[in-house]
Design a protein around this motif. Sequence first.
Motif, PDB file in Angstrom:
ATOM      1  N   ARG A  67      19.593  33.491  -4.208  1.00  0.00           N
ATOM      2  CA  ARG A  67      18.916  32.461  -4.671  1.00  0.00           C
ATOM      3  C   ARG A  67      19.887  31.249  -4.952  1.00  0.00           C
ATOM      4  N   ASN A  68      21.136  31.852  -5.285  1.00  0.00           N
ATOM      5  CA  ASN A  68      22.278  30.898  -5.785  1.00  0.00           C
ATOM      6  C   ASN A  68      21.782  30.451  -6.935  1.00  0.00           C
ATOM      7  N   GLU A  69      21.215  31.240  -8.025  1.00  0.00           N
ATOM      8  CA  GLU A  69      20.795  30.809  -9.177  1.00  0.00           C
ATOM      9  C   GLU A  69      20.986  32.104 -10.340  1.00  0.00           C
TER      10      GLU A  69
ATOM     11  N   GLY B 218      25.547  40.163  -3.794  1.00  0.00           N
ATOM     12  CA  GLY B 218      26.284  39.320  -2.770  1.00  0.00           C
ATOM     13  C   GLY B 218      26.834  40.005  -1.628  1.00  0.00           C
ATOM     14  N   ARG B 219      27.007  41.204  -1.600  1.00  0.00           N
ATOM     15  CA  ARG B 219      27.395  42.219  -0.633  1.00  0.00           C
ATOM     16  C   ARG B 219      26.389  42.815   0.147  1.00  0.00           C
ATOM     17  N   GLY B 220      25.102  42.916  -0.030  1.00  0.00           N
ATOM     18  CA  GLY B 220      24.157  43.297   0.818  1.00  0.00           C
ATOM     19  C   GLY B 220      23.232  44.401   0.114  1.00  0.00           C
ATOM     20  N   ARG B 221      22.315  44.793   0.689  1.00  0.00           N
ATOM     21  CA  ARG B 221      21.396  45.886   0.236  1.00  0.00           C
ATOM     22  C   ARG B 221      21.946  47.364  -0.125  1.00  0.00           C
ATOM     23  N   LEU B 222      22.806  47.781   0.659  1.00  0.00           N
ATOM     24  CA  LEU B 222      23.638  48.927   0.465  1.00  0.00           C
ATOM     25  C   LEU B 222      24.471  48.953  -0.819  1.00  0.00           C
ATOM     26  N   HIS B 223      25.057  47.760  -0.816  1.00  0.00           N
ATOM     27  CA  HIS B 223      25.982  47.648  -2.440  1.00  0.00           C
ATOM     28  C   HIS B 223      24.943  47.536  -3.632  1.00  0.00           C
ATOM     29  N   LYS B 224      23.775  46.831  -3.358  1.00  0.00           N
ATOM     30  CA  LYS B 224      22.927  46.891  -4.259  1.00  0.00           C
ATOM     31  C   LYS B 224      22.358  48.224  -4.830  1.00  0.00           C
TER      32      LYS B 224
ATOM     33  N   ARG C  85      38.630  31.592  -7.655  1.00  0.00           N
ATOM     34  CA  ARG C  85      37.892  32.088  -6.476  1.00  0.00           C
ATOM     35  C   ARG C  85      37.106  30.869  -5.862  1.00  0.00           C
ATOM     36  N   LEU C  86      37.143  30.835  -4.485  1.00  0.00           N
ATOM     37  CA  LEU C  86      36.509  29.555  -4.102  1.00  0.00           C
ATOM     38  C   LEU C  86      34.853  30.204  -3.786  1.00  0.00           C
ATOM     39  N   THR C  87      33.972  30.290  -4.412  1.00  0.00           N
ATOM     40  CA  THR C  87      32.586  30.707  -4.101  1.00  0.00           C
ATOM     41  C   THR C  87      31.530  29.770  -4.839  1.00  0.00           C
ATOM     42  N   ARG C  88      30.286  30.177  -4.320  1.00  0.00           N
ATOM     43  CA  ARG C  88      29.208  29.319  -4.724  1.00  0.00           C
ATOM     44  C   ARG C  88      28.909  29.648  -6.001  1.00  0.00           C
ATOM     45  N   GLU C  89      28.965  30.910  -6.644  1.00  0.00           N
ATOM     46  CA  GLU C  89      28.531  31.168  -7.891  1.00  0.00           C
ATOM     47  C   GLU C  89      29.407  30.562  -8.848  1.00  0.00           C
TER      48      GLU C  89
END
Length: 405
Positions: free
Chosen positions: A144-146, A164-170, A241-245
């Motif tokens: 959600r970028n929040e 940010g890396r996906g469900r497996l990482h979660k 680091r160039l990221t949205r967060e």
Amino acid sequence: MHVVVLAEFAVASGGAEKVAVESARALAEAGVAVTYVQAIAGPADPLLDHAGIARIVLGNADIWDRPRLAGAMAGLWDRASARRLAAALDGLSRAPDVIHLHQWTRSLSPSAFPVLAKRGVPVLVTLHDYFLACPNGVYYRFDRNEPCTLRPLSPACLSAPCDGRGRLHKLVRVGRTAALRATLRRRRLDVVHVCDASLDRMGDLVGGLDLRHHRIDNPVRAMPGPPAEPDRGDAVAYVGRLTREKGADLVAEAARVAGLTALFIGAGPLEEELRARPGVEVVGWQAPEAVAAILRSRARALAAPSRWYETGPLTVYEALAAGIPVVASNRSGAAEKVVDGLTGFVTAPEVPALAAAFGQLHDDRRVADLGRAAHDHYWASPMTAARHAAALIALYDDLANRRPD
């Protein structure tokens, strides 16, 4: 006093690593015997080349460099890493008085904590992030970028596709957090917060753990000198680091709206997108000396508009020390060091608010005043390495002399 500083890297590739290295050097300069235990094999920062610092390399592999299944299992609990850590500590010629942990998620895993607890000396952990509570470490919804609002490990947290890396990482990170919680519930842990916001926030996120909270600023290795002249600059600068967060995209868009050049020093997943924008320059990663020189010659202000609850970005403090105004997110711990309207601006990490702040940077006199105030305000109470070391030594002494609860 003999202190073991434990981190996974020995180079300043990120904020936590930089603080670990700077802290070790500051302690050595204050006369403390330091053993720097580096978990993952790799180079060492020249700051660790000091007569008071011994370095041990465990030789662990980064979990992200291992085969997927092996990396996932090691992230949950790495017995081999724990054995190497125990052997390194057992082999010290002098027992430590304190063990200070800065990083553990890339190779040490929760298995490190029982090893440290068995030493029979105070163990201290600096919280550069939220991994002690939150599976993805930044208490942020990447989907959600929040910022996140869920209770860590609650049913809602477990089902949220926030990583940010996906469900497996979660899934792996949830397992790791559960293992960590189970380990820590059986022992008290002392933790250091690097900003007031972290101290306030973490208490609500780590229910059930027996933590003692302490507050110490990060060290900033800046030397007194003449302030920069930001009114001569031509760009709003972003370092990291160039990221949205971290809000890199917000800087580009807000600078466009305000009619200013956006200068990015760093790399990351948004690099190609940013390079394609008009009015944007991306110069990639640079050595610290080069970063300082670029900021002094180009920056009208440094922008740090993190969407996540960033704890203590060193680039903000370094900019203020140099006399460069800062536009900081009101979600970031660094905002605590920016006096809104005097040494920079504290805004919501949103384009309209950032563009309004950037718009004020067209006025040379205003920028010059902000820069001088930033320099004067910082050096009135500087976050020096020496002050950082003195605060740590006082805390170490207190923990060593305190009776077990």
